[in-house]
Write an enzyme that holds these catalytic residues in place. Structure first.
Site, PDB file in Angstrom:
ATOM      1  CG  HIS A 117      22.865   5.797  -0.208  1.00  0.00           C
ATOM      2  ND1 HIS A 117      22.055   6.485   0.592  1.00  0.00           N
ATOM      3  CD2 HIS A 117      21.995   4.559  -0.619  1.00  0.00           C
ATOM      4  CE1 HIS A 117      20.782   5.923   1.100  1.00  0.00           C
ATOM      5  NE2 HIS A 117      20.860   4.728   0.193  1.00  0.00           N
ATOM      6  CG  HIS A 118      23.377   1.496   1.610  1.00  0.00           C
ATOM      7  ND1 HIS A 118      23.229   2.344   2.306  1.00  0.00           N
ATOM      8  CD2 HIS A 118      22.057   1.317   1.073  1.00  0.00           C
ATOM      9  CE1 HIS A 118      21.955   2.767   2.685  1.00  0.00           C
ATOM     10  NE2 HIS A 118      21.308   2.034   1.878  1.00  0.00           N
ATOM     11  CB  ALA A 119      28.868   0.924  -2.952  1.00  0.00           C
ATOM     12  CG  ASN A 160      26.269   2.689   4.748  1.00  0.00           C
ATOM     13  OD1 ASN A 160      25.832   3.212   3.794  1.00  0.00           O
ATOM     14  ND2 ASN A 160      26.383   1.428   5.217  1.00  0.00           N
TER      15      ASN A 160
END
Ligand code: ZN
Length: 295
Positions: A117-119, A160
């Site tokens: 989920h941080h990509a 993010n």
């Protein structure tokens, strides 16, 4: 229930905190569990570069494909990146896409991987080279299997990349419940964010989650992606929310009951988990998958 997994997820990351062995250990645990007969382990195929292009920019995909990530890119990614890793992450994106398709067909499915989920669209970050969650939602939309989707992100870290990718998309509701004072520093707004205080623990966490889930389901998703990070655990080296294993199991039940109660297909991805003893992460994430098997 179909459970997607590949032994190729176990990329070698010497000295890194990400225990890539957990995928195999969870698959083995499930295969030996009393519910093994209810599970079909399926090996995914790689997502195509065209699938990734539904989310990621051509410039970034060119860099990934040609192995041209700069030292700055690699520092942001926080992985000892080598071009040979790319196929494993394409495979992991493919696993979430396949699990999403299976969930739409069967009502639910799990992916022993993903939750990256941080990509962001244009760069990888925080161990996440590609955002499989976003790629799965976009491929299902592109195939006209769904129009609306929601993400329930219970990893200890804010989602993010996912929040930013879907920031301007009214058809995808993003929800993140996370530790406020933890990575990432910059937290673009999700549709619903709950940033909890350090050491929030079970009761506070579960109360907040219970209050939020009806709002997620009010967005009328046709598919929910559950990002079931194990890192809110009290024994996690990167998390500080101090949930117990029982609290995490209750978290899983709340999510499954809310989504199932609304009659919406549910796909689970594993995301983070950095317990000092990898067996704790395996316990927590095996329980997550087993929660789906309960009627
Ligand atoms: Zn995390």
């Amino acid at each position: 229930m179909k459970v997607y997994y590949s032994p190729r997820y176990e990329v070698t990351l010497p000295g890194h905190i990400w225990p890539t062995s957990k995928y195999r250990l969870i698959a083995d645990r499930l295969a030996a569990s009393p519910r093994a007969a209810d599970i079909e382990i399926v090996e995914p195929i790689e997502a195509s570069w065209d699938d990734l292009a539904l989310v990621h920019t051509p410039e970034y995909l060119d860099k990934l494909r040609s192995g041209a990530l700069t030292p700055e890119d690699i520092a942001t990614l926080e992985l000892p990146w080598r071009a040979e890793f790319a196929p494993a992450f394409l495979l992991m994106a493919g696993g979430t896409c396949a699990a999403a398709a299976a969930a739409l067909h069967d009502g639910q499915a799990a992916h022993l991987g993903g939750g990256l989920h941080h990509a962001f669209a244009g760069h990888g970050e925080g161990f996440c080279p590609v955002n499989d969650v976003a790629v799965a939602i976009r491929t299902m939309q592109s195939a006209r299997r769904i129009r609306r989707a929601a993400v329930i992100d219970c990893d200890v870290h804010h989602g993010n990349g996912t929040a930013m990718i879907f920031e301007r998309d009214p058809d995808v509701f993003t929800f993140s419940i996370h530790q406020q004072h933890n990575y990432p520093l910059f937290k673009p707004r999700s549709d619903l964010d709950i940033g909890l205080e350090d050491g929030a623990a079970d009761a506070r966490y579960l109360e907040a989650l219970r209050g939020a889930l009806p709002r997620v389901m009010e967005s009328a998703p046709e598919l929910v992606v559950y990002v079931a990070g194990a890192d809110p655990f009290e024994g996690d080296q990167l998390g500080g929310l101090r949930l117990t294993k029982a609290g995490l199991a209750e978290r899983d039940r709340l999510v499954v009951d809310a989504v199932r109660g609304a009659g919406v297909p549910l796909v689970v991805t594993l995301a983070g988990g950095y317990a000092a003893d990898v067996q704790d992460t395996v316990d927590i994430q095996t329980t997550t998958v087993e929660t789906l098997l309960k009627a």
